[in-house]
Design an enzyme around this catalytic site. Structure first.
Site, mmCIF file in Angstrom:
data_model
loop_
_atom_site.group_PDB
_atom_site.id
_atom_site.type_symbol
_atom_site.label_atom_id
_atom_site.label_comp_id
_atom_site.label_asym_id
_atom_site.label_seq_id
_atom_site.Cartn_x
_atom_site.Cartn_y
_atom_site.Cartn_z
ATOM 1 C CB THR A 12 -48.988 -27.637 23.234
ATOM 2 O OG1 THR A 12 -48.502 -26.343 23.593
ATOM 3 C CG2 THR A 12 -50.510 -27.639 23.176
ATOM 4 N N GLY A 14 -45.155 -30.899 25.440
ATOM 5 C CA GLY A 14 -44.877 -31.606 26.699
ATOM 6 C C GLY A 14 -43.904 -32.765 26.575
ATOM 7 N N GLY A 17 -38.013 -30.347 27.195
ATOM 8 C CA GLY A 17 -37.654 -29.105 27.870
ATOM 9 C C GLY A 17 -38.643 -28.641 28.934
ATOM 10 C CB ILE A 18 -40.160 -25.276 29.430
ATOM 11 C CG1 ILE A 18 -38.852 -24.499 29.634
ATOM 12 C CG2 ILE A 18 -41.302 -24.667 30.234
ATOM 13 C CD1 ILE A 18 -38.836 -23.103 29.013
ATOM 14 C CE1 TYR A 150 -39.487 -18.058 20.611
ATOM 15 C CE2 TYR A 150 -38.041 -16.411 21.579
ATOM 16 C CZ TYR A 150 -38.788 -17.566 21.691
ATOM 17 O OH TYR A 150 -38.849 -18.212 22.903
HETATM 18 N N1 LIG Z 1 -35.434 -22.344 26.643
HETATM 19 C C1 LIG Z 1 -35.489 -21.028 26.706
HETATM 20 O O1 LIG Z 1 -34.487 -20.360 26.958
HETATM 21 C C2 LIG Z 1 -36.802 -20.318 26.491
HETATM 22 C C3 LIG Z 1 -36.845 -18.949 26.792
HETATM 23 C C4 LIG Z 1 -38.030 -18.262 26.603
HETATM 24 C C5 LIG Z 1 -39.143 -18.914 26.139
HETATM 25 N N2 LIG Z 1 -39.088 -20.252 25.838
HETATM 26 C C6 LIG Z 1 -40.310 -20.887 25.341
HETATM 27 O O2 LIG Z 1 -40.601 -22.022 26.121
HETATM 28 C C7 LIG Z 1 -41.299 -22.981 25.309
HETATM 29 C C8 LIG Z 1 -40.638 -24.342 25.447
HETATM 30 O O3 LIG Z 1 -39.327 -24.259 24.892
HETATM 31 P P1 LIG Z 1 -38.121 -25.199 25.328
HETATM 32 O O4 LIG Z 1 -36.954 -24.332 25.555
HETATM 33 O O5 LIG Z 1 -38.570 -26.142 26.370
HETATM 34 O O6 LIG Z 1 -37.818 -25.938 23.945
HETATM 35 P P2 LIG Z 1 -37.901 -27.474 23.463
HETATM 36 O O7 LIG Z 1 -37.254 -28.359 24.457
HETATM 37 O O8 LIG Z 1 -37.380 -27.471 22.078
HETATM 38 O O9 LIG Z 1 -39.457 -27.753 23.446
HETATM 39 C C9 LIG Z 1 -40.264 -27.182 22.439
HETATM 40 C C10 LIG Z 1 -41.483 -28.048 22.253
HETATM 41 O O10 LIG Z 1 -42.313 -27.504 21.221
HETATM 42 C C11 LIG Z 1 -42.514 -28.513 20.230
HETATM 43 N N3 LIG Z 1 -42.620 -27.848 18.930
HETATM 44 C C12 LIG Z 1 -41.803 -26.918 18.396
HETATM 45 N N4 LIG Z 1 -42.241 -26.548 17.185
HETATM 46 C C13 LIG Z 1 -43.362 -27.263 16.958
HETATM 47 C C14 LIG Z 1 -44.278 -27.353 15.877
HETATM 48 N N5 LIG Z 1 -44.151 -26.617 14.756
HETATM 49 N N6 LIG Z 1 -45.321 -28.227 15.978
HETATM 50 C C15 LIG Z 1 -45.461 -28.983 17.069
HETATM 51 N N7 LIG Z 1 -44.650 -28.935 18.138
HETATM 52 C C16 LIG Z 1 -43.607 -28.085 18.062
HETATM 53 C C17 LIG Z 1 -41.338 -29.447 20.318
HETATM 54 O O11 LIG Z 1 -41.632 -30.727 19.775
HETATM 55 P P3 LIG Z 1 -40.399 -31.713 19.298
HETATM 56 O O12 LIG Z 1 -39.339 -31.634 20.349
HETATM 57 O O13 LIG Z 1 -41.000 -33.050 19.174
HETATM 58 O O14 LIG Z 1 -39.933 -31.122 18.006
HETATM 59 C C18 LIG Z 1 -41.144 -29.479 21.827
HETATM 60 O O15 LIG Z 1 -42.089 -30.339 22.411
HETATM 61 C C19 LIG Z 1 -41.296 -22.427 23.882
HETATM 62 O O16 LIG Z 1 -42.542 -21.806 23.635
HETATM 63 C C20 LIG Z 1 -40.178 -21.406 23.915
HETATM 64 O O17 LIG Z 1 -40.357 -20.387 22.961
HETATM 65 C C21 LIG Z 1 -37.933 -20.964 26.019
#
Ligand SMILES: NC(=O)c1ccc[n+]([C@@H]2O[C@H](COP(=O)([O-])OP(=O)(O)OC[C@H]3O[C@@H](n4cnc5c(N)ncnc54)[C@H](OP(=O)(O)O)[C@@H]3O)[C@@H](O)[C@H]2O)c1
Length: 249
Positions: A12, A14, A17-18, A150
């Site tokens: 999910t 996917g 980002g990560i 969060y």
């Molecule tokens: N980056 C960091 O520093 C960091 C640190 C700690 C933990 N994390 C965790 O790592 C995970 C990935 O984050 P990321 O940094 O890679 O961010 P990202 O690039 O924004 O990716 C987030 C993903 O989640 C999807 N998403 C968000 N809200 C959603 C919703 N309500 N319904 C369906 N899809 C939703 C987004 O879809 P769309 O893009 O299409 O909206 C995107 O695919 C998250 O769980 C985040 O909390 C990130």
């Protein structure tokens, strides 16, 4: 031999980002992958970048019905599921006193409820010996101002894997959480802050992290694929922090 040849993997989040880096890594090592996101446009781009026959669907992770429908699509296409990575989520920066009920629900649902029901809806299709990996955060164990929903939502995932590891052990299904530190992704730019403040936040992270840099999406994908692989066959119920030491010291 590719680590994930013949395996099917749900990721999910996917399309960004990560989650996207993780989907690419699984696919490069032989897996069939199915991804979600919200943006259809980003899903199309991600599918092209991952390559091969990827199932991609726009799924609102706050809707249990939508999650269930996606999982049924995956099962219809791939049959049994081997690995589920719940990466969808993200933070919103909002001072405690300004948090309203709608944003509280959205933040908690996106990060905890969505991951919880992804696992529950997938479970009937997950092969015995399968693996769940959830995306936690350094914010699950370290306090950050204006992240009062969060952080606890990620701490809840830490608790969830303790319970799932116990409950699913008779099927040989493992459950673990990977907790990233600061990683520059589109998500970091969507914290709800103006661009100049985001830059300041990034600099402050680098100052605080013992390894003195932000991580990369590949740092996190490496940990996720490790925990999902047979190399981690004796690891369940745990949290793997990949945060440059941010929440560890
Ligand atoms: N980056 C960091 O520093 C960091 C640190 C700690 C933990 N994390 C965790 O790592 C995970 C990935 O984050 P990321 O940094 O890679 O961010 P990202 O690039 O924004 O990716 C987030 C993903 O989640 C999807 N998403 C968000 N809200 C959603 C919703 N309500 N319904 C369906 N899809 C939703 C987004 O879809 P769309 O893009 O299409 O909206 C995107 O695919 C998250 O769980 C985040 O909390 C990130």
């Amino acid at each position: 031999m590719a680590r994930f040849a013949g395996k099917s993997v749900i990721i999910t989040g996917g399309n960004s980002g990560i989650g996207l880096a993780t989907a690419k890594m699984f696919a490069a090592e032989g897996a069939q992958v199915a991804i979600t996101g919200r943006s259809q446009e980003k899903l199309s781009t991600a599918k092209a970048e991952i390559g091969g026959d990827v199932l991609g669907k726009s799924v609102d992770m706050t809707s249990v019905e939508a999650i269930g429908s996606f999982v049924e699509d995956v099962a219809a296409k791939y049959g049994k599921i081997d690995i589920v990575v719940a990466a969808a989520g993200g933070a919103v920066v909002r001072p405690f006193e300004m948090m309203d009920e709608a944003l509280f629900d959205e933040d908690l649902d996106r990060n905890f409820k969505g991951a919880y029901f992804t696992a529950q809806k997938a479970l009937p299709h997950v092969r015995d010996g399968g693996s769940f990996v959830f995306l936690g955060s350094a914010a699950g164990s370290k306090g950050f101002a204006a992240m009062t929903v969060y952080g606890p939502s990620k701490a809840a995932l830490r608790g969830l894997v303790r319970s799932l590891a116990t409950e699913l052990s008779p099927k040989g299904i493992r459950a673990n959480v990977v907790s990233p530190g600061p990683i520059p992704t589109p998500g970091m730019d969507r914290l709800g802050l103006p661009p100049e403040q985001i830059e300041g936040v990034k600099q402050e992270f680098v100052r605080q992290v013992p390894l003195a840099r932000m991580g990369t999406v590949e740092d996190i994908a490496n940990a996720i694929t490790f925990l999902a692989s047979d190399q981690a066959a004796y690891i369940t119920g745990t949290e793997l922090a990949v945060d440059g030491g941010h929440a560890q010291v």
